[in-house]
Enzyme design. Structure first.
Site, PDB file in Angstrom:
ATOM      1  N   ARG A  83     -11.761 -18.519 -25.133  1.00  0.00           N
ATOM      2  CA  ARG A  83     -10.853 -18.472 -26.277  1.00  0.00           C
ATOM      3  C   ARG A  83     -10.793 -19.797 -27.045  1.00  0.00           C
ATOM      4  O   ARG A  83     -10.868 -19.815 -28.257  1.00  0.00           O
ATOM      5  CB  ARG A  83      -9.449 -18.159 -25.737  1.00  0.00           C
ATOM      6  N   LYS A 196     -15.467 -10.107  -8.204  1.00  0.00           N
ATOM      7  CA  LYS A 196     -14.327  -9.490  -7.538  1.00  0.00           C
ATOM      8  C   LYS A 196     -13.036 -10.100  -8.065  1.00  0.00           C
ATOM      9  O   LYS A 196     -13.118 -11.210  -8.604  1.00  0.00           O
ATOM     10  CB  LYS A 196     -14.456  -9.634  -6.027  1.00  0.00           C
ATOM     11  N   HIS A 226     -19.751 -12.656  -2.802  1.00  0.00           N
ATOM     12  CA  HIS A 226     -20.506 -13.889  -2.574  1.00  0.00           C
ATOM     13  C   HIS A 226     -20.930 -14.058  -1.112  1.00  0.00           C
ATOM     14  O   HIS A 226     -21.856 -14.801  -0.825  1.00  0.00           O
ATOM     15  CB  HIS A 226     -19.749 -15.117  -3.108  1.00  0.00           C
ATOM     16  N   LYS A 230     -24.773 -15.693   1.160  1.00  0.00           N
ATOM     17  CA  LYS A 230     -24.837 -16.743   2.191  1.00  0.00           C
ATOM     18  C   LYS A 230     -26.103 -16.554   3.027  1.00  0.00           C
ATOM     19  O   LYS A 230     -26.430 -15.429   3.421  1.00  0.00           O
ATOM     20  CB  LYS A 230     -23.594 -16.674   3.096  1.00  0.00           C
ATOM     21  N   GLU A 264      -9.642 -18.414   8.216  1.00  0.00           N
ATOM     22  CA  GLU A 264      -9.565 -19.600   7.353  1.00  0.00           C
ATOM     23  C   GLU A 264      -8.394 -20.442   7.826  1.00  0.00           C
ATOM     24  O   GLU A 264      -7.367 -19.899   8.255  1.00  0.00           O
ATOM     25  CB  GLU A 264      -9.343 -19.178   5.908  1.00  0.00           C
ATOM     26  N   HIS A 288     -15.747  -8.760   1.858  1.00  0.00           N
ATOM     27  CA  HIS A 288     -16.594  -9.612   2.708  1.00  0.00           C
ATOM     28  C   HIS A 288     -16.711  -9.055   4.133  1.00  0.00           C
ATOM     29  O   HIS A 288     -17.793  -8.948   4.691  1.00  0.00           O
ATOM     30  CB  HIS A 288     -16.029 -11.037   2.792  1.00  0.00           C
ATOM     31  N   LYS A 388      -5.421 -16.090   6.895  1.00  0.00           N
ATOM     32  CA  LYS A 388      -5.235 -17.424   6.326  1.00  0.00           C
ATOM     33  C   LYS A 388      -4.432 -18.248   7.326  1.00  0.00           C
ATOM     34  O   LYS A 388      -3.641 -17.700   8.097  1.00  0.00           O
ATOM     35  CB  LYS A 388      -4.436 -17.331   5.029  1.00  0.00           C
TER      36      LYS A 388
HETATM   37  C1  BG6 Z   1     -12.736 -15.336  -1.696  1.00  0.00           C
HETATM   38  C2  BG6 Z   1     -11.259 -15.127  -1.466  1.00  0.00           C
HETATM   39  O1  BG6 Z   1     -13.368 -14.138  -2.048  1.00  0.00           O
HETATM   40  O2  BG6 Z   1     -13.327 -15.831  -0.499  1.00  0.00           O
HETATM   41  C3  BG6 Z   1     -10.580 -16.393  -0.971  1.00  0.00           C
HETATM   42  O3  BG6 Z   1     -10.640 -14.703  -2.674  1.00  0.00           O
HETATM   43  C4  BG6 Z   1     -11.308 -16.950   0.229  1.00  0.00           C
HETATM   44  O4  BG6 Z   1      -9.211 -16.140  -0.637  1.00  0.00           O
HETATM   45  C5  BG6 Z   1     -12.795 -17.061  -0.050  1.00  0.00           C
HETATM   46  O5  BG6 Z   1     -10.753 -18.212   0.541  1.00  0.00           O
HETATM   47  C6  BG6 Z   1     -13.551 -17.444   1.196  1.00  0.00           C
HETATM   48  O6  BG6 Z   1     -14.876 -17.728   0.860  1.00  0.00           O
HETATM   49  P1  BG6 Z   1     -15.739 -18.724   1.741  1.00  0.00           P
HETATM   50  O7  BG6 Z   1     -17.095 -18.680   1.122  1.00  0.00           O
HETATM   51  O8  BG6 Z   1     -15.065 -20.066   1.652  1.00  0.00           O
HETATM   52  O9  BG6 Z   1     -15.683 -18.191   3.129  1.00  0.00           O
END
Ligand code: BG6
Length: 537
Positions: A83, A196, A226, A230, A264, A288, A388
């Protein structure tokens, strides 16, 4: 094991029949070797949402790293669209700062950057205005002439899903979308990469898919997860199907159960609004974690063609036992982080995070006992968990094999430790096999030991990041590492049932676990009922 990587044989061209429906797609990377040997097709990458975090942190560093590894085509340009008004130079300076901070290759090489940034430009405009797309068309046509991008377009939608359909239809009305037949006849190609979250539930995912399908053919759509980019995730298929050792054991006859952990140690990192609307089940499990499960459980595909691989993943998703309401109560545990400590620092509770309701019931942890009800996996539980603010950041898939009969050796706790194959996705990427040996000495004392393979020691640590691989594959038209429409919808249809059950028990807040722990006690009970325990990875 300390193995060193063997010299790689030359790539094998798998021929036109192995391409993803458009003649410009190149050979399949899984067969063709390492990323550095491959370049994308001449094209302009157009990033919608160019002033967002994803562009600065991931996309531009990934493109720069591809420039460093000489993987970009000679006819190449990146156009940011957002924008705010800004000049090309302002945009280039912002991107240079982002690359300097987030690229895995530092410091930024001045000469290479100078060359790379000549291909970067910016178009300002709102996504709802047709003028934006008219301006973009004129700009792209000029780039075709100046930079040899040949009319090929990769539109990257780094924007919230609510904007997808306006952007894609704006592009279509401005004549910026070629049908797939154009590429098949040797003309230019058009592709769209979408980020996503791809929907919030099955209904919204279908609506999004319909919105995308109104302007783009499915073969032109690249949905990002993503995790699939990996290295260690790509290795799952290679490990399973390029070795004769494990595959014969990879079934209900020999496997006791599978554990998949996506843990995480970070909290929600200021994304209170997003998390309140999402929760860990939608954020991590739906995409994932279910992808990891599919790659662990799927049958060998008939080839490495994108659709052959995705067909097998869809079969796994369709075989997953549907979580009827009564099953959710027995098989799913939620949790929400409370206060505690992570990495030695005091941590606040989820409900104390900015933009989070004081009485929020959103889950930041989930554990499930699931089953893949097909011939190979009948009766084998797949215990999966994601959370988390857990004790450590670790993603791993552990396959535990069945016990030997207790006839020969007497072990102190009444059993010999079963063999476990643990595939460490991140960090400390590697594969460890645990087995039992005799401890040296006069008596037969059994001891559990590990055989360890580490990516870092075998291949060095500077491996390409997920976004590098995914951007390059989308430039090449290889959709193997992207999710197909039916795959995303199957994932949602599994997850939707879990939410139906949670809605039915609306008043039950999730149990609280301390930040820095391994989640709520109820998750331990889930396995204890089956006489099993979570691994401490
Ligand atoms: C993302 C999530 O898709 O993946 C995040 O929205 C998460 O909440 C992240 O932290 C984790 O990705 P990676 O590659 O750090 O394991």
């Amino acid at each position: 094991m300390g193995a060193r990587a063997a010299t790689r044989p030359p790539g094998v061209d798998v021929g036109d029949e192995d391409r993803n429906g458009d003649a410009s797609a190149m050979t399949n990377p899984l067969r063709n070797g390492l990323i550095e040997d491959r370049t994308g097709d001449a094209c302009a990458v157009v990033i919608f949402g160019a002033s967002g975090d994803l562009t600065r942190r991931k996309l531009m560093p990934a493109l720069y790293n591809l420039a460093v590894s000489r993987s970009l085509p000679s006819g190449f340009a990146v156009v940011g669209v957002a924008r705010r008004e800004k000049t090309h130079d302002q945009f280039r300076a912002e991107m240079k700062e982002g690359v300097g901070t987030f690229s895995r290759r530092k410091p930024v090489d001045a000469a290479l950057w100078a060359d790379f940034e000549r291909g970067i430009s910016y178009v300002a405009g709102t996504f709802s205005s047709q003028k934006t797309y008219e301006d973009l068309r004129a700009h792209l046509e000029a780039l075709d002439a100046e930079r040899g991008t040949r009319g090929n377009r990769l539109y990257y939608l780094a924007v919230p899903p609510s904007e997808f359909s306006a952007i894609l239809s704006g592009l279509k009305s401005a004549g910026l979308v070629q049908p797939p037949s154009a590429a098949r006849e040797g003309g230019p190609w058009t592709r769209a990469v979408v980020e996503k979250p791809f929907g919030h539930d099955l209904a919204s995912a279908r609506a999004l898919n319909d919105g995308v399908a109104a302007s783009f053919d499915e073969s032109q759509v690249f949905r990002i997860d993503h995790y699939l980019g990996k290295e260690t995730v790509q290795n799952l298929l290679v490990f399973r199907f390029a070795n004769s050792l494990f595959e014969p054991l990879w079934n209900r006859e020999h496997v006791d159960h599978v554990q998949i952990t996506v843990a995480e140690d970070i909290g929600i990192e200021g994304r209170g609004k997003f998390y309140e609307a999402t929760g860990v089940t939608r954020d991590i499990v739906q995409n994932h974690l279910m992808q990891l499960l599919c790659l662990t459980a799927m049958e060998p595909p008939i080839s490495l063609h994108a659709d052959a691989v995705r067909d097998e993943k869809v079969k796994v998703l369709r075989s997953m036992r549907a979580m009827e309401r009564s099953l959710v109560q027995e098989n799913v545990v939620r949790g929400q982080y409370g206060r505690g400590s992570t990495r030695g620092d005091e941590a606040i509770a989820y409900r104390e995070e900015p933009d989070v309701a004081k009485d929020s019931r959103v889950e930041t942890y989930v554990a499930m006992r699931t089953f893949v009800d097909n011939w190979r996996w009948s009766g084998v539980p797949f215990y999966v968990r994601a959370g988390k603010r857990l004790a450590r950041r670790v993603t791993e898939i552990a396959v535990q094999f069945k016990k030997v009969p207790p006839t020969l050796f007497r072990a102190p706790d009444g059993g010999i430790t079963p063999n476990v194959l643990a595939m460490r996705i991140q960090p400390d990427e590697g594969i460890a096999l645990r087995f039992t040996t005799k401890e040296p000495g006069q008596h037969t004392v059994l001891r559990d030991v590990a055989m360890d393979f580490r990516y870092g020691s075998a291949f060095g640590s500077n491996t390409p990041e997920a976004y590098e691989r995914l951007l390059l594959d989308s430039m090449r038209g290889d959709a193997t590492l992207f999710t197909r429409r039916d795959e995303v919808e199957e994932q949602w249809s599994f997850i939707d049932r879990v939410f139906d059950a949670w809605r039915a028990e609306a008043n039950a807040p999730p149990p609280v676990y301390s930040s820095g722990s391994w989640g709520p006690d109820q998750a331990d009970d889930l396995l204890a009922r089956d006489g099993r325990r979570w691994r401490k990875p």
